[in-house]
Design a protein around this motif. Structure first.
Motif, PDB file in Angstrom:
ATOM      1  N   ASP A   1    -103.770   6.588 -65.444  1.00 48.87           N
ATOM      2  CA  ASP A   1    -103.959   7.955 -65.941  1.00 48.87           C
ATOM      3  C   ASP A   1    -104.979   8.725 -65.106  1.00 48.87           C
ATOM      4  O   ASP A   1    -106.045   8.198 -64.754  1.00 48.87           O
ATOM      5  N   THR A   2    -104.668   9.991 -64.824  1.00 52.15           N
ATOM      6  CA  THR A   2    -105.596  10.822 -64.043  1.00 52.15           C
ATOM      7  C   THR A   2    -105.861  12.182 -64.685  1.00 52.15           C
ATOM      8  O   THR A   2    -106.602  12.984 -64.118  1.00 52.15           O
ATOM      9  N   ILE A   3    -105.267  12.446 -65.852  1.00 55.67           N
ATOM     10  CA  ILE A   3    -105.495  13.716 -66.544  1.00 55.67           C
ATOM     11  C   ILE A   3    -106.085  13.434 -67.918  1.00 55.67           C
ATOM     12  O   ILE A   3    -105.620  12.537 -68.634  1.00 55.67           O
TER      13      ILE A   3
ATOM     14  N   LYS B   1    -109.226  20.745 -69.700  1.00 59.90           N
ATOM     15  CA  LYS B   1    -108.351  19.809 -69.013  1.00 59.90           C
ATOM     16  C   LYS B   1    -109.007  19.391 -67.700  1.00 59.90           C
ATOM     17  O   LYS B   1    -109.397  20.240 -66.904  1.00 59.90           O
ATOM     18  N   VAL B   2    -109.143  18.096 -67.493  1.00 62.31           N
ATOM     19  CA  VAL B   2    -109.806  17.608 -66.287  1.00 62.31           C
ATOM     20  C   VAL B   2    -108.893  16.665 -65.510  1.00 62.31           C
ATOM     21  O   VAL B   2    -108.056  15.967 -66.086  1.00 62.31           O
ATOM     22  N   ARG B   3    -109.064  16.671 -64.199  1.00 60.37           N
ATOM     23  CA  ARG B   3    -108.396  15.708 -63.328  1.00 60.37           C
ATOM     24  C   ARG B   3    -109.402  14.640 -62.939  1.00 60.37           C
ATOM     25  O   ARG B   3    -110.519  14.947 -62.506  1.00 60.37           O
TER      26      ARG B   3
ATOM     27  N   LYS C   1    -108.889   5.921 -74.434  1.00 58.94           N
ATOM     28  CA  LYS C   1    -107.749   5.272 -75.080  1.00 58.94           C
ATOM     29  C   LYS C   1    -108.169   4.448 -76.294  1.00 58.94           C
ATOM     30  O   LYS C   1    -107.395   4.286 -77.245  1.00 58.94           O
ATOM     31  N   ALA C   2    -109.387   3.933 -76.277  1.00 58.97           N
ATOM     32  CA  ALA C   2    -109.881   3.139 -77.407  1.00 58.97           C
ATOM     33  C   ALA C   2    -110.345   4.013 -78.569  1.00 58.97           C
ATOM     34  O   ALA C   2    -110.617   3.502 -79.652  1.00 58.97           O
TER      35      ALA C   2
ATOM     36  N   ILE D   1    -110.888  13.063 -76.938  1.00 58.89           N
ATOM     37  CA  ILE D   1    -110.377  12.991 -75.564  1.00 58.89           C
ATOM     38  C   ILE D   1    -109.110  12.156 -75.514  1.00 58.89           C
ATOM     39  O   ILE D   1    -109.091  11.009 -75.974  1.00 58.89           O
ATOM     40  N   LYS D   2    -108.071  12.734 -74.962  1.00 56.07           N
ATOM     41  CA  LYS D   2    -106.805  12.044 -74.733  1.00 56.07           C
ATOM     42  C   LYS D   2    -106.502  12.045 -73.244  1.00 56.07           C
ATOM     43  O   LYS D   2    -106.795  13.015 -72.544  1.00 56.07           O
ATOM     44  N   VAL D   3    -105.908  10.961 -72.762  1.00 58.05           N
ATOM     45  CA  VAL D   3    -105.602  10.859 -71.332  1.00 58.05           C
ATOM     46  C   VAL D   3    -104.100  10.689 -71.130  1.00 58.05           C
ATOM     47  O   VAL D   3    -103.368  10.261 -72.021  1.00 58.05           O
ATOM     48  N   GLN D   4    -103.650  11.018 -69.908  1.00 57.29           N
ATOM     49  CA  GLN D   4    -102.239  10.874 -69.585  1.00 57.29           C
ATOM     50  C   GLN D   4    -102.064  10.682 -68.090  1.00 57.29           C
ATOM     51  O   GLN D   4    -103.000  10.912 -67.326  1.00 57.29           O
TER      52      GLN D   4
END
Length: 251
Positions: free
Chosen positions: A66-68, A79-81, A98-99, A248-251
């Motif tokens: 994941d990078t976003i 929104k961050v990269r 994610k945790a 915070i969510k990542v994708q």
């Protein structure tokens, strides 16, 4: 315990709903006993140590590319990269997100025209372990406005400038006069490119932090949200008087 620097340490209420059901029969009603659904289990996170952090984060990073990341607040989303070439910091941020670790956090230190710092809370229940992340300084990444970087302990306890396990900050900053930028070049022993000079003198940032803290990402949407958080009234410890929590969510 409140944190007063770009450092570590810090601030869920589970609501149970009961349901009472009544079942009717021909001449009488039998009332079921009140039942209360079990509260959801507390998310778990394997605590790391400084001895195993690199190994664990390296393995996690390979399995989670994941990078976003989306940082949601009451002011809106940021929104961050996340940079691939700061792999330990990227993996650590993704792992904690994610945790659900960061969903118990808030922006607990806000310094207008400088930075907003998040990742912790006095109300946190999840534990991540006591560990540091080796610095991943990269000359390509500067503390321009919107830079995402990791906090750390002070120099006297941390000569290698290792990063905190979880406390991060986003730079707000202001445009920097050219003469001041030249001074920071001399202080840090670096030479800014023409493009970096343009960014610092027009868009702004905080060059005093270059080569001191690891930059591992940047805001790609939501700089206005950073500004709104930076405008929050704060107390004497720079803690917002009205809590600014984040998820915070990542994708």
């Amino acid at each position: 315990m409140k944190v007063k620097h770009l450092t570590t340490s810090f601030r869920s209420i589970a609501l149970g709903l009961s349901l009472l059901l009544a079942v009717g029969c021909n001449k009488q009603q039998e009332q079921q006993a009140e039942t209360t659904p079990e509260a959801p289990e507390e998310p778990t996170l394997e605590p790391l140590t400084s001895e195993n952090a690199v190994e664990k984060l390296t393995a996690f990073g390979k399995e989670n590319p994941d990078t976003i990341a989306i940082i949601s607040t009451r002011h809106g989303d940021i929104k961050v990269r996340l940079y691939k070439d700061t792999p330990l910091h990227r993996a650590n941020f993704v792992r904690l997100a994610k945790a659900g670790f960061y969903d118990q956090g808030e922006f607990y230190r806000v310094v207008k025209d400088f930075a907003i710092q998040g990742g912790d809370s006095d109300n946190r229940t999840m534990k991540q372990g006591a560990y540091k992340i080796p610095q991943e300084f990269n000359r390509k990444y500067i503390h321009k406005k919107g830079a995402l970087a990791q906090a750390r302990y002070g120099d006297e306890r941390n000569p290698d400038k290792e990063s905190s396990s979880h406390n991060f900050y986003i730079v707000q900053g202001n445009p920097v006069p050219l003469e001041q930028l030249r001074s920071w070049e001399a202080t840090h022993g670096i030479k800014y490119t023409p493009e970096e000079i343009r960014i610092y003198t027009t868009i702004g940032g905080e060059p005093s932090l270059d080569t001191e803290y690891t930059v591992f990402g940047e805001v790609i949407e939501g700089l206005d949200v950073v500004d709104k958080i930076a405008d929050e009234p704060v107390d004497g410890s720079k803690w917002p008087k009205n809590i600014v929590t984040h998820k915070i969510k990542v994708q």
